[in-house]
Structure formats: structure tokens, C-alpha cells
Design a protein around this motif. Structure first.
Motif, PDB file in Angstrom:
ATOM      1  N   ARG A 171       0.832  -1.208   0.000  1.00 40.43           N
ATOM      2  CA  ARG A 171       0.000   0.000   0.000  1.00 40.43           C
ATOM      3  C   ARG A 171       0.867   1.259   0.000  1.00 40.43           C
ATOM      4  N   ILE A 172       1.941   1.239   0.781  1.00 36.54           N
ATOM      5  CA  ILE A 172       2.840   2.402   0.819  1.00 36.54           C
ATOM      6  C   ILE A 172       3.481   2.628  -0.545  1.00 36.54           C
ATOM      7  N   GLN A 217       2.341   1.673  -3.497  1.00 37.55           N
ATOM      8  CA  GLN A 217       1.329   2.154  -4.438  1.00 37.55           C
ATOM      9  C   GLN A 217       1.049   3.637  -4.232  1.00 37.55           C
ATOM     10  N   LYS A 218       1.000   4.058  -2.978  1.00 38.00           N
ATOM     11  CA  LYS A 218       0.793   5.474  -2.695  1.00 38.00           C
ATOM     12  C   LYS A 218       1.949   6.305  -3.225  1.00 38.00           C
ATOM     13  N   GLU A 219       3.176   5.807  -3.044  1.00 32.47           N
ATOM     14  CA  GLU A 219       4.342   6.533  -3.565  1.00 32.47           C
ATOM     15  C   GLU A 219       4.312   6.606  -5.087  1.00 32.47           C
ATOM     16  N   ARG A 244       1.616   6.545  -7.031  1.00 35.54           N
ATOM     17  CA  ARG A 244       0.584   7.510  -7.428  1.00 35.54           C
ATOM     18  C   ARG A 244       1.055   8.938  -7.218  1.00 35.54           C
ATOM     19  N   GLN A 245       1.741   9.182  -6.095  1.00 33.02           N
ATOM     20  CA  GLN A 245       2.259  10.521  -5.831  1.00 33.02           C
ATOM     21  C   GLN A 245       3.292  10.920  -6.881  1.00 33.02           C
TER      22      GLN A 245
END
Length: 233
Positions: A156-157, A159-161, A163-164
Motif C-alpha cells: 500500500r505504501i 502504491q501510494k508513492e 501515485r504521488q
């Protein structure tokens, strides 16, 4: 006369004391045996759990090795096909060189990301791929050994990175496009106006329509016919 085993009362007390001490010794020995047996059972359970864990790990490792072998066989088949295409003259020499250079650059990029900058220039592409594959196997084993909750949290981390990072790249691209448009507008505003050469174009009227001339000619002919009919009849 019957024989007496005890002549003095103290002798009886001494025998009872000795029997009590022996009994206590036996009780202590029994407790020690029970504790030792419990320790043996615990060690046996630990050893059995460790053996089961090792068996499970070996089975997983066997499965991973089997999958790796299948991937290697697929790669070998693909490389064999490419080598046949090269040997049969499917690609020209220039195309082959360009393709090999492109593959080498891609391999170097992957090697730097997975391993680092060490030994980049001293290893050939095949050796680099072998080291990258070994590193991937190590990371895969590490992921398999980690708890599932931790792996999901890390995913999850990541994927968030990603997307950012994608949003930042889009913002940079949009900002760059706006800067280019602004620079082009400024260049057009600062640039000197181009002087038009040659004569200025003048609007020309349309030529008279031929239908009107024909209509007047028909009208004159009819008038003349009426006059001839009036005067000569």
C-alpha cells in the motif's frame, strides 16, 4: 523366646527417621524425573516444530526453484529463437547491433536499480542478468518469510508513492507545457511585425451577369415586333 528386633525405643525412632529420609529422597527423585521428562517433551516439541518449519520452507523453496527453472527454460527458448533469427539473416547487422546496444542499456539500468553501480563495467550482460535474478530470488524468499500483513502494508505504501510520483510527473509536464506556451507568446509579442511586400489587395466587384443582358435583348425584340405589327398591318 522370640527375638526382639528393637531393644531400645530410640532404635525404632532411628529406623523411622531413615525410612522417612529414604522416602523424601525417592519423592525428590520422582520430581526430578518428572521435570526432566517435561523438558524432554518440550525439546521434542521444539525440534518437531523446527523440522516441520524446515520441511515447509524446503517445499516452498522447491516450488520456487521449479518456477525459476520454468522461467529459465522459457528464456532459453526465446533466446534460441532470437539466435536462429539472427543466424538466418532475419535482421540486418546494423539492426542487430542497435538491438544489442538497446538491450545492454536496459540491462545496465535494471542492474543499477537492483544491485547498484558496482561491477557495472566489468561484467557482461549475461552475468548481470544472473546476479539480478539471484537478487530477485532472495527478495522473493524474504517476502515469503515476512508476515502477510506487513507485506500488504508495504505494498500500500509503494502504491501510494507511485501515485504521488505519477501526479508530480503530470504536474511537471503540465507546468512545462504552460511555460512553453508562455514563452512562445512572449516571443511573438517581442518579435518585430513582418512588413508586407507587394501591392495591397483591392476588392473587385463581380462582373455583370449574362442573364440580365439576355433578358433585355428579348424585351427589345418583343417591343420591335409590336411596333412593326402596329405600323405595317
Amino acid at each position: 523366646e522370640p527375638e526382639l528386633y528393637f531393644k531400645e525405643p530410640e532404635e525404632l525412632l532411628q529406623v523411622l527417621t531413615e525410612l522417612e529420609e529414604q522416602n523424601l529422597t525417592l519423592v525428590q527423585y520422582s520430581q526430578d524425573v518428572d521435570e526432566n521428562l517435561e523438558d524432554v517433551n518440550k525439546r521434542e516439541k521444539l525440534i518437531q516444530d523446527k523440522i516441520n518449519s524446515n520441511i515447509e520452507f524446503l517445499l516452498k523453496h522447491k516450488k520456487m526453484l521449479k518456477a525459476s527453472c520454468e522461467r529459465e527454460e522459457e528464456k532459453a527458448a526465446e533466446l534460441e529463437l532470437r539466435s536462429r533469427l539472427f543466424s538466418f539473416g532475419e535482421f540486418q547487422s546494423d539492426t542487430q547491433e542497435k538491438l544489442i546496444d538497446s538491450l545492454s542499456k536496459k540491462i545496465n539500468q535494471v542492474y543499477r536499480v537492483c544491485i547498484g553501480d558496482a561491477d557495472v563495467g566489468s561484467l557482461n550482460p549475461v552475468q548481470k542478468l544472473v546476479k539480478v535474478e539471484s537478487r530477485l530470488v532472495e527478495l522473493s524468499d524474504l517476502i515469503e518469510s515476512m508476515p502477510k500483513e506487513n507485506v500488504e502494508a508495504i505494498e500500500r505504501i509503494k502504491q501510494k508513492e507511485r501515485r504521488q510520483k505519477l501526479r508530480e510527473e503530470k504536474m511537471k509536464e503540465k507546468q512545462k507545457h504552460q511555460e512553453e506556451r508562455l514563452r512562445a507568446a512572449l516571443e511573438r509579442a517581442v518579435a518585430q511585425p513582418k512588413k508586407k511586400l507587394g501591392r495591397r489587395l483591392v476588392y473587385r466587384s463581380k462582373p455583370p451577369s449574362g442573364n440580365k443582358h439576355e433578358l433585355l435583348l428579348v424585351k427589345d425584340t418583343r417591343t420591335k415586333s409590336l411596333e412593326d405589327e402596329y405600323f405595317f398591318t
